[in-house]
Design a protein around this motif. Structure first.
Motif, short mmCIF file in Angstrom:
data_model
loop_
_atom_site.label_atom_id
_atom_site.label_comp_id
_atom_site.label_asym_id
_atom_site.label_seq_id
_atom_site.Cartn_x
_atom_site.Cartn_y
_atom_site.Cartn_z
N ASN A 11 -0.06 17.80 -30.46
CA ASN A 11 -0.40 18.42 -29.18
C ASN A 11 -1.85 18.86 -29.12
O ASN A 11 -2.46 18.85 -28.05
N ARG A 12 -2.42 19.24 -30.26
CA ARG A 12 -3.84 19.60 -30.28
C ARG A 12 -4.69 18.38 -29.98
O ARG A 12 -5.62 18.44 -29.16
N LEU A 13 -4.39 17.28 -30.67
CA LEU A 13 -5.21 16.09 -30.47
C LEU A 13 -5.10 15.56 -29.05
O LEU A 13 -6.08 15.09 -28.47
N PHE A 14 -3.90 15.65 -28.46
CA PHE A 14 -3.72 15.12 -27.11
C PHE A 14 -4.31 16.04 -26.05
O PHE A 14 -4.67 15.58 -24.97
N ALA A 15 -4.42 17.34 -26.34
CA ALA A 15 -4.88 18.30 -25.34
C ALA A 15 -6.40 18.41 -25.26
O ALA A 15 -6.94 18.75 -24.20
N VAL A 16 -7.10 18.12 -26.36
CA VAL A 16 -8.55 18.27 -26.37
C VAL A 16 -9.18 17.16 -25.52
O VAL A 16 -8.90 15.98 -25.73
N PRO A 17 -10.05 17.52 -24.56
CA PRO A 17 -10.63 16.50 -23.68
C PRO A 17 -11.69 15.64 -24.33
O PRO A 17 -11.93 14.51 -23.91
N GLY A 18 -12.34 16.16 -25.37
CA GLY A 18 -13.44 15.44 -25.99
C GLY A 18 -13.04 14.72 -27.26
O GLY A 18 -11.86 14.46 -27.51
N PRO A 19 -14.02 14.41 -28.10
CA PRO A 19 -13.76 13.62 -29.31
C PRO A 19 -12.96 14.40 -30.35
O PRO A 19 -12.98 15.63 -30.40
N VAL A 20 -12.26 13.66 -31.21
CA VAL A 20 -11.51 14.22 -32.33
C VAL A 20 -12.09 13.64 -33.62
O VAL A 20 -12.19 12.43 -33.78
N ILE A 21 -12.46 14.53 -34.54
CA ILE A 21 -13.06 14.14 -35.81
C ILE A 21 -12.23 14.75 -36.93
O ILE A 21 -11.85 15.92 -36.87
N VAL A 22 -11.93 13.97 -37.94
CA VAL A 22 -11.18 14.45 -39.11
C VAL A 22 -12.09 14.35 -40.32
O VAL A 22 -12.60 13.28 -40.65
N LEU A 23 -12.32 15.47 -40.98
CA LEU A 23 -13.18 15.52 -42.16
C LEU A 23 -12.32 15.67 -43.41
O LEU A 23 -11.43 16.52 -43.46
N GLY A 24 -12.60 14.84 -44.41
CA GLY A 24 -11.83 14.92 -45.65
C GLY A 24 -10.39 14.51 -45.45
O GLY A 24 -9.50 15.06 -46.10
N GLY A 25 -10.14 13.57 -44.55
CA GLY A 25 -8.78 13.17 -44.23
C GLY A 25 -7.97 12.80 -45.46
O GLY A 25 -8.42 12.02 -46.30
N ARG A 26 -6.78 13.38 -45.55
CA ARG A 26 -5.93 13.16 -46.73
C ARG A 26 -4.49 12.99 -46.28
O ARG A 26 -3.98 13.75 -45.47
N ILE A 27 -3.82 11.97 -46.81
CA ILE A 27 -2.40 11.78 -46.54
C ILE A 27 -1.75 11.19 -47.80
O ILE A 27 -2.24 10.20 -48.35
N SER A 28 -0.70 11.83 -48.25
CA SER A 28 -0.01 11.37 -49.45
C SER A 28 0.88 10.18 -49.12
O SER A 28 1.18 9.90 -47.95
N ALA A 29 1.33 9.50 -50.16
CA ALA A 29 2.25 8.37 -49.96
C ALA A 29 3.53 8.84 -49.29
O ALA A 29 4.07 8.16 -48.40
N LYS A 30 4.03 10.02 -49.68
CA LYS A 30 5.25 10.55 -49.08
C LYS A 30 5.06 10.85 -47.61
O LYS A 30 5.91 10.49 -46.77
N SER A 31 3.95 11.50 -47.26
CA SER A 31 3.69 11.80 -45.84
C SER A 31 3.53 10.54 -45.02
O SER A 31 3.99 10.45 -43.88
N ALA A 32 2.87 9.54 -45.61
CA ALA A 32 2.70 8.27 -44.90
C ALA A 32 4.05 7.61 -44.62
O ALA A 32 4.27 7.05 -43.53
#
Length: 402
Positions: A126-147
């Protein structure tokens, strides 16, 4: 998205109830997204889970303030300690609003959010969809389980990641996982471990009286320790002190509210300690129960044991002690920083320990100042930045609104 709404609604009830019960009405208002200034001043919304994640982007925050002083930040964190650190950094900060669409829309409106910067794995739909401007992710991390979990909701994952304009992954595996879930190729930035960009606070000054009481070559630091580690640290100190009578210990807790509990362990062991928050005169052990001073302790200690590595916490950053040229010791649980810790071990720039006796042996092995300096130089060389901060900002700045 319907399933997500159901799950996040249940989660919100838990968070809001806990905020009211543990932190009071002010925290509840923040979790509900209330209290924005409503002044129309454009802001970047930066969200980090807690103080560790926030510390990792401190160099980016500084660079952003220098390059775009016209843009203000509103920082949110999931923890009170993260909020406290952000405020110590001079930033507007508050507890993060729960990710319900009507709460997020209120927050975005009242704070005039023009862009969103998320740190590591804090991707809330909901945060990403609500923000009108750009979305930037710094240090993006996702584990195999989360993926694997996200892969069960492929449409939502693709829609969510399609909203991301730039994702700077912290490791190659996370980069590939994000791409497989729908991150556009054009949004995938270079692999960058943000903590390798670490720079100490600009106002860090030497305290000569403190340095006299805790000489660097005979002082060791147990940094960001968790419950269950302090007993090991204390036992190791007592054993190492038998060989090195002048040895001093700075015991810096990950959670300062545990100070009374750890002080009791020190008294039981017969160790004379000073409590930092009380401003006590220096003694054999300094119990550091404050926030925002870790850089001072790193600069003061020639040997550093990294906390969270003898528990199931995955370990804390080795980059900061390496920056100060400290000799590094750590336990086997380094899942949060597997790649840099592996690099340290391969370069003979760290000592892995499992028991109090192991830790005492490691301290003894590094008791000679020349050995400390050599290990510290190796750690600094092993964990040098892979991506220059200027190169990173060259990717971020063009995306921000004018």
């Amino acid at each position: 998205m319907l399933l997500y709404r159901i799950l996040v609604s249940v989660f919100a009830v838990v968070v809001l109830t806990r905020a009211l019960a543990r932190q009071g009405r002010a925290a509840l208002r923040e979790r509900l997204g209330r209290g924005g200034p409503k002044d129309g001043k454009a802001r970047i919304w930066l969200h980090a889970a807690s103080n560790g994640e926030l510390s990792s982007v401190r160099p980016v925050i500084r660079a952003l303030a220098e390059a775009r002083p016209d843009l203000s930040l509103i920082v949110t964190c999931n923890s009170e300690s993260g909020v406290a650190l952000a405020r110590e950094m001079g930033l507007d900060a508050r507890l993060a609003p729960v990710d319900l669409s009507w709460i997020v829309r209120r927050f975005v409106r009242d704070w005039s959010v023009a862009a969103h910067v998320a740190v590591e794995s804090e991707l809330w739909p909901n945060r990403l969809f609500a923000v009108p401007g750009p979305v930037i992710v710094l240090g993006g991390r996702i584990s195999a389980k989360s993926a694997r979990n996200w892969a069960r909701l492929p449409d939502l994952a693709a829609r969510l990641l399609g909203r991301v304009d730039l994702l700077i992954p912290q490791d190659a595996a996370s980069r590939e996982r994000f791409l497989s879930l729908g991150l556009p190729d054009a949004a995938a930035g270079p692999v960058t471990e943000l903590k390798s960009l670490y720079a100490p606070p600009a106002d860090l000054t030497s305290d000569h009286a403190f340095a006299d009481a805790y000489p660097r070559e005979t002082t060791w630091l147990a940094a960001s320790t968790h419950k269950g580690e302090e007993e090991i640290v204390i036992a190791a100190h007592l054993e190492a002190k038998a060989r090195e009578p002048d040895l001093r210990l700075i015991l810096a807790l990950r959670h300062p509210h545990r100070a009374a509990e750890v002080a009791a362990l020190l008294r039981e062991a017969g160790l004379d300690y000073a409590l930092r928050s009380r401003g006590d005169a220096p003694r054999e052990v300094l119990l550091a129960d404050t926030l925002g001073e870790m850089a001072r302790w790193y600069s003061q200690a020639g040997r550093v044991f990294i906390g969270g590595t003898l528990t199931d916490r995955g370990g804390h950053t080795p980059f900061e002690p390496a920056h100060f040229g400290a000799a590094i010791l750590h336990g086997p649980d380094v899942a949060n920083f597997a790649r840099p810790f592996a690099r340290l071990l391969s370069e003979d720039a760290a000592i892995e320990v499992e028991t109090a006796s192991d830790l005492a042996e490691g301290l003894a092995h590094l008791s000679d100042p020349a050995s400390q300096a050599l290990a510290g130089d190796r750690a600094r060389a092993a964990l040098g930045a892979e991506t220059d901060l200027a190169d990173l900002m060259a990717l971020v700045l063009p995306l921000l609104p004018e």
